[in-house]
Scaffold this active site. Structure first.
Site, PDB file in Angstrom:
ATOM      1  N   HIS A 149       0.858  -1.188   0.000  1.00  0.00           N
ATOM      2  CA  HIS A 149       0.000   0.000   0.000  1.00  0.00           C
ATOM      3  C   HIS A 149       0.894   1.237   0.000  1.00  0.00           C
ATOM      4  O   HIS A 149       1.177   1.807   1.052  1.00  0.00           O
ATOM      5  CB  HIS A 149      -0.917  -0.004   1.225  1.00  0.00           C
ATOM      6  N   GLU A 188      -2.659  -1.704  -3.098  1.00  0.00           N
ATOM      7  CA  GLU A 188      -3.719  -0.901  -2.502  1.00  0.00           C
ATOM      8  C   GLU A 188      -3.353   0.572  -2.584  1.00  0.00           C
ATOM      9  O   GLU A 188      -2.173   0.920  -2.541  1.00  0.00           O
ATOM     10  CB  GLU A 188      -3.913  -1.261  -1.028  1.00  0.00           C
ATOM     11  N   HIS A 209      -8.031  -5.891   7.522  1.00  0.00           N
ATOM     12  CA  HIS A 209      -7.792  -4.871   8.544  1.00  0.00           C
ATOM     13  C   HIS A 209      -8.015  -5.470   9.926  1.00  0.00           C
ATOM     14  O   HIS A 209      -9.125  -5.792  10.317  1.00  0.00           O
ATOM     15  CB  HIS A 209      -8.661  -3.619   8.380  1.00  0.00           C
TER      16      HIS A 209
END
Length: 238
Positions: A43, A70, A191
């Protein structure tokens, strides 16, 4: 079986805290795959405080499983990077520039027009698209209308409430997954998933294709070792 994609951002954070190239992000990605991980997630953020844009480019040739990038498609630099690298999957996350970590999903109703345009562009390059959403049936249903191949369910609330009442904590995610399966959009999740809460989640979310796990997995690896930890997470998904 649900695939495990290891997010290696925390490895880059550790490297960047000292300078140099220890730990080696590329080697860790290679080792995670060798230890059985089904994919690698990164990410990159505009300030490059963990994964750098150069890392993403250098990772592409060595990833033989799935490569998931991401990030926020409102950042042109991010979009250009994805189109250059052409990963297996791009996961669209509505982060602000200085955000510590992802903390909410897209409003796929309010942002439908933008998401349709950017998803269309990615799909022209044969990149699978996933949209980060909260466990909200309306957001899931609207995600389908953007043309996304998958959603990624933002699981922070599940993780936070798991030890209070896991049946209550997972209920919105079961409903979101039922809606996704009904309209034929793939399901990813991520997450704060960890060894305590992962098995219950995976067993209760029908059609779960992939989980992306970074922080907890890397923290566990400090105690259990990286190879053993990857194996523990894979076992939790069986």
């Amino acid at each position: 079986m649900t695939k495990l994609s290891v997010n290696i951002n925390k490895i880059a954070t550790l490297r960047n805290s000292r300078g140099g190239n220890v730990p080696d992000v590329l080697k860790v990605a290679q080792d995670c795959q060798r230890f059985g991980a089904n994919g690698i997630t990164v990410h990159p953020r505009p300030d490059e405080r963990h994964i750098r844009y150069a890392d993403v480019i250098n990772l592409k040739p060595i990833i033989y499983t799935e490569f998931n990038i991401e990030g926020n498609p409102l950042e042109k630099k991010f979009v250009d990077l994805v189109l250059q690298v052409k990963p297996t999957q791009v996961t669209l996350v509505p982060d602000s520039n200085n955000q510590l970590t992802s903390n909410h999903g897209w409003d796929t109703i309010q942002n439908k027009s933008f998401l349709v345009d950017i998803i269309t562009e990615f799909k022209k390059h044969n990149i699978r698209t996933s949209v980060f959403v909260d466990a909200d049936v309306k957001m899931v249903e609207a995600a389908k209308l953007t043309g996304a191949d998958r959603i990624e369910l933002y699981t922070e609330s599940y993780a936070a409430d798991f030890h209070k009442n896991k049946e209550t904590a997972i209920l919105p995610f079961i409903k979101a997954a039922e809606a996704a399966n009904k309209i034929n959009i793939g399901i990813n999740a991520g997450h704060d998933l960890n060894l305590d809460n992962l098995t219950f989640f995976a067993k209760n979310i029908d059609g779960l294709l992939e989980v992306s796990i970074g922080h907890a997995l890397i923290a566990d690896a400090l105690y259990f070792g990286l190879e053993n930890t990857v194996q523990l997470y894979l076992r939790a998904l069986k």
